[in-house]
Design an enzyme around this catalytic site. Structure first.
Site, PDB file in Angstrom:
ATOM      1  N   THR A 187       0.861  -1.180   0.000  1.00  0.00           N
ATOM      2  CA  THR A 187       0.000   0.000   0.000  1.00  0.00           C
ATOM      3  C   THR A 187       0.895   1.227   0.000  1.00  0.00           C
ATOM      4  O   THR A 187       2.124   1.101  -0.043  1.00  0.00           O
ATOM      5  CB  THR A 187      -0.906  -0.007   1.253  1.00  0.00           C
ATOM      6  OG1 THR A 187      -1.849   1.056   1.149  1.00  0.00           O
ATOM      7  CG2 THR A 187      -0.098   0.203   2.523  1.00  0.00           C
TER       8      THR A 187
ATOM      9  N   LYS B  85      -7.435   3.712   5.324  1.00  0.00           N
ATOM     10  CA  LYS B  85      -6.240   3.407   6.107  1.00  0.00           C
ATOM     11  C   LYS B  85      -5.765   4.609   6.923  1.00  0.00           C
ATOM     12  O   LYS B  85      -4.679   4.578   7.501  1.00  0.00           O
ATOM     13  CB  LYS B  85      -5.124   2.930   5.174  1.00  0.00           C
ATOM     14  CG  LYS B  85      -5.527   1.731   4.326  1.00  0.00           C
ATOM     15  CD  LYS B  85      -4.514   1.424   3.251  1.00  0.00           C
ATOM     16  CE  LYS B  85      -5.019   0.338   2.324  1.00  0.00           C
ATOM     17  NZ  LYS B  85      -4.121   0.106   1.179  1.00  0.00           N
TER      18      LYS B  85
ATOM     19  N   GLY C  74      -2.071   6.749  10.103  1.00  0.00           N
ATOM     20  CA  GLY C  74      -2.272   5.927   8.919  1.00  0.00           C
ATOM     21  C   GLY C  74      -1.405   4.692   9.039  1.00  0.00           C
ATOM     22  O   GLY C  74      -0.416   4.691   9.764  1.00  0.00           O
TER      23      GLY C  74
ATOM     24  N   SER D 155       4.552  -0.173   0.130  1.00  0.00           N
ATOM     25  CA  SER D 155       5.255  -0.572  -1.093  1.00  0.00           C
ATOM     26  C   SER D 155       5.493   0.597  -2.035  1.00  0.00           C
ATOM     27  O   SER D 155       6.481   0.617  -2.775  1.00  0.00           O
ATOM     28  CB  SER D 155       4.464  -1.671  -1.810  1.00  0.00           C
ATOM     29  OG  SER D 155       3.149  -1.222  -2.087  1.00  0.00           O
TER      30      SER D 155
ATOM     31  N   ALA E 118       0.661   5.970  -7.106  1.00  0.00           N
ATOM     32  CA  ALA E 118      -0.375   5.080  -7.621  1.00  0.00           C
ATOM     33  C   ALA E 118      -0.151   4.739  -9.088  1.00  0.00           C
ATOM     34  O   ALA E 118      -0.483   3.639  -9.543  1.00  0.00           O
ATOM     35  CB  ALA E 118      -1.749   5.708  -7.425  1.00  0.00           C
TER      36      ALA E 118
ATOM     37  N   CYS F 196       3.242   2.177  -8.561  1.00  0.00           N
ATOM     38  CA  CYS F 196       3.204   0.968  -7.737  1.00  0.00           C
ATOM     39  C   CYS F 196       1.927   0.172  -8.021  1.00  0.00           C
ATOM     40  O   CYS F 196       0.821   0.710  -7.871  1.00  0.00           O
ATOM     41  CB  CYS F 196       3.283   1.337  -6.253  1.00  0.00           C
ATOM     42  SG  CYS F 196       3.104  -0.064  -5.141  1.00  0.00           S
TER      43      CYS F 196
ATOM     44  N   THR G 186      -0.884  -0.026  -5.292  1.00  0.00           N
ATOM     45  CA  THR G 186      -1.461   1.242  -4.841  1.00  0.00           C
ATOM     46  C   THR G 186      -2.474   1.730  -5.869  1.00  0.00           C
ATOM     47  O   THR G 186      -2.185   1.720  -7.069  1.00  0.00           O
ATOM     48  CB  THR G 186      -0.349   2.300  -4.666  1.00  0.00           C
ATOM     49  OG1 THR G 186       0.613   1.819  -3.731  1.00  0.00           O
ATOM     50  CG2 THR G 186      -0.906   3.614  -4.168  1.00  0.00           C
TER      51      THR G 186
END
Length: 200
Positions: free
Chosen positions: A20, A52, A63, A142, A174, A177, A180
């Protein structure tokens, strides 16, 4: 590489508990924690919209990257520490890190946390680390390194608020990864845009 090692490596690569991205940005009296919403098991996306980021108590937000149940257990322990040490986030984080490292049950929990109030922000890990960034930027998970690098590149840009920096950096993470997504939730402490609940 022996077959057993290959299997272990494959499992570690596809089932990372930190798959994430969570980012904290502090600038001009405003602090933002923002996270994506994707939950991944192996190569499968099992949920796209998990929140999260949460309020731990008024004025303190956090978070997490890692197992959801583990993270909520740790948040509960942090709440207990804040009850014992009201207004002392640093001490509460240090006490939590001590428990996390030494307690037989807590040692098994797999998560990394970001916690912030209006004055400080910390990354807390199960190895007993309580890390405060020198520049007000923390990235975990990640995609954390991508978000961290992007936020640091933007933090000195005149006119960019902490929220704008966080959103742009998270978008870059995002896009980079695979663990994400773009379903961001966030909390803001301080400034005119301070929030009281997670917002899409």
């Amino acid at each position: 590489r022996p077959a057993r090692d290959r299997a272990s490596f494959s499992a570690a690569a596809t089932s990372s508990p930190h798959a994430t991205t969570v980012l904290c940005v502090r600038k001009d009296g405003e602090t933002v924690i923002m996270a994506d919403g994707q939950v991944t098991m192996g190569s499968e996306i099992v949920k796209p919209n998990v929140k999260k980021v949460r309020i731990i108590e008024p004025g303190v937000v956090g978070g997490f990257a890692g197992a959801t149940a583990d993270a909520f257990t740790l948040f509960e322990r942090l709440e207990q520490q804040l009850e014992q040490h009201p207004g002392q986030l640093t001490r509460a984080c240090v006490e939590l890190a001590k428990q996390w490292r030494t307690d037989k049950f807590l040692r098994k929990l797999e998560a990394t946390m970001i916690v912030a109030d209006k004055e400080s922000s910390f990354q807390i890990t199960g190895s007993g680390d309580v890390l405060e960034p020198h520049d007000g930027v923390i990235g975990i998970g990640s995609g954390g390194s991508y978000a961290l690098a992007a936020a640091r590149a933007l933090v000195d840009v005149p006119g960019m608020k902490a929220f704008d920096i966080a959103k742009k950096a998270m978008t870059i993470a995002a896009d980079t990864c695979v663990y994400t997504n773009h379903n961001f939730t966030h909390q803001i402490i301080g400034g005119p845009d301070a929030t009281t609940k997670a917002e899409e």
